[in-house]
Motif scaffolding. Structure first.
Motif, PDB file in Angstrom:
ATOM      1  N   ARG A   3      14.885  37.932  24.719  1.00 45.18           N
ATOM      2  CA  ARG A   3      14.942  37.455  23.341  1.00 45.18           C
ATOM      3  C   ARG A   3      16.396  37.475  22.902  1.00 45.18           C
ATOM      4  O   ARG A   3      17.083  38.473  23.043  1.00 45.18           O
ATOM      5  CB  ARG A   3      14.111  38.331  22.426  1.00 45.18           C
ATOM      6  CG  ARG A   3      12.644  38.211  22.742  1.00 45.18           C
ATOM      7  CD  ARG A   3      11.847  38.740  21.598  1.00 45.18           C
ATOM      8  NE  ARG A   3      10.449  38.682  21.959  1.00 45.18           N
ATOM      9  CZ  ARG A   3       9.576  37.918  21.348  1.00 45.18           C
ATOM     10  NH1 ARG A   3       9.930  37.178  20.356  1.00 45.18           N
ATOM     11  NH2 ARG A   3       8.329  37.918  21.720  1.00 45.18           N
ATOM     12  N   GLU A  90       9.552  44.422  21.749  1.00 44.52           N
ATOM     13  CA  GLU A  90       8.583  43.399  22.159  1.00 44.52           C
ATOM     14  C   GLU A  90       7.191  43.985  22.385  1.00 44.52           C
ATOM     15  O   GLU A  90       6.188  43.401  21.968  1.00 44.52           O
ATOM     16  CB  GLU A  90       9.064  42.682  23.421  1.00 44.52           C
ATOM     17  CG  GLU A  90       8.164  41.542  23.818  1.00 44.52           C
ATOM     18  CD  GLU A  90       8.706  40.738  24.985  1.00 44.52           C
ATOM     19  OE1 GLU A  90       7.983  39.863  25.463  1.00 44.52           O
ATOM     20  OE2 GLU A  90       9.838  40.984  25.423  1.00 44.52           O
ATOM     21  N   HIS A  93       5.550  44.970  18.980  1.00 47.46           N
ATOM     22  CA  HIS A  93       5.285  43.758  18.201  1.00 47.46           C
ATOM     23  C   HIS A  93       4.047  43.044  18.726  1.00 47.46           C
ATOM     24  O   HIS A  93       3.135  42.700  17.960  1.00 47.46           O
ATOM     25  CB  HIS A  93       6.508  42.844  18.253  1.00 47.46           C
ATOM     26  CG  HIS A  93       6.321  41.552  17.536  1.00 47.46           C
ATOM     27  ND1 HIS A  93       6.037  40.391  18.191  1.00 47.46           N
ATOM     28  CD2 HIS A  93       6.373  41.254  16.210  1.00 47.46           C
ATOM     29  CE1 HIS A  93       5.917  39.410  17.301  1.00 47.46           C
ATOM     30  NE2 HIS A  93       6.114  39.910  16.104  1.00 47.46           N
ATOM     31  N   GLN A  94       3.978  42.834  20.028  1.00 51.31           N
ATOM     32  CA  GLN A  94       2.847  42.107  20.612  1.00 51.31           C
ATOM     33  C   GLN A  94       1.541  42.898  20.470  1.00 51.31           C
ATOM     34  O   GLN A  94       0.500  42.327  20.137  1.00 51.31           O
ATOM     35  CB  GLN A  94       3.112  41.775  22.085  1.00 51.31           C
ATOM     36  CG  GLN A  94       4.232  40.780  22.290  1.00 51.31           C
ATOM     37  CD  GLN A  94       3.942  39.434  21.648  1.00 51.31           C
ATOM     38  OE1 GLN A  94       2.798  39.009  21.523  1.00 51.31           O
ATOM     39  NE2 GLN A  94       4.986  38.765  21.203  1.00 51.31           N
TER      40      GLN A  94
END
Length: 118
Positions: A3, A90, A93-94
């Protein structure tokens, strides 16, 4: 997946969110992990190397802090003020987004399923 921080005016907002978070993921267990070993907060720090969850360099993102807001369309999420954003790794968040999606699907809609009651 790597990212890259957003460009342009959004980069200033991203930097402000990361500064407010002291460069560390702000998840406090909404991802399903209690983070007890780390004082109740995810230990992922921006730019650090992680040995769990796929290994690699941690790249934090600025996204809505409230789990339900993670399901907003991108144009609405982008319009949220800085105080409603949090720094997320990540993995957290996911996982939080998946949990919010399951909760939203389990909650019955207040709207009718059809135009006419048959």
């Amino acid at each position: 997946m790597n990212r890259v921080p957003p460009l342009g005016d959004a980069q200033g907002l991203w930097k402000a969110v990361l500064a407010a978070a002291s460069g560390r993921c702000q998840c406090r267990g909404t991802c399903g992990t209690n983070h007890d070993k780390d004082g109740g907060r995810c230990p992922a720090a921006h730019g650090a190397y992680q040995t769990k969850h796929g290994r690699g360099w941690v790249r934090l993102i600025a996204a809505p802090a409230a789990p339900a807001d993670l399901l907003l369309p991108p144009h609405q999420a982008a319009a949220l003020p800085k105080r409603q954003l949090a720094a997320w790794c990540e993995h957290c968040h996911q996982a939080t987004r998946r949990a919010a999606d399951k909760t939203a699907q389990a909650t019955p809609s207040a709207e009718p399923d059809s135009l006419f009651d048959l």
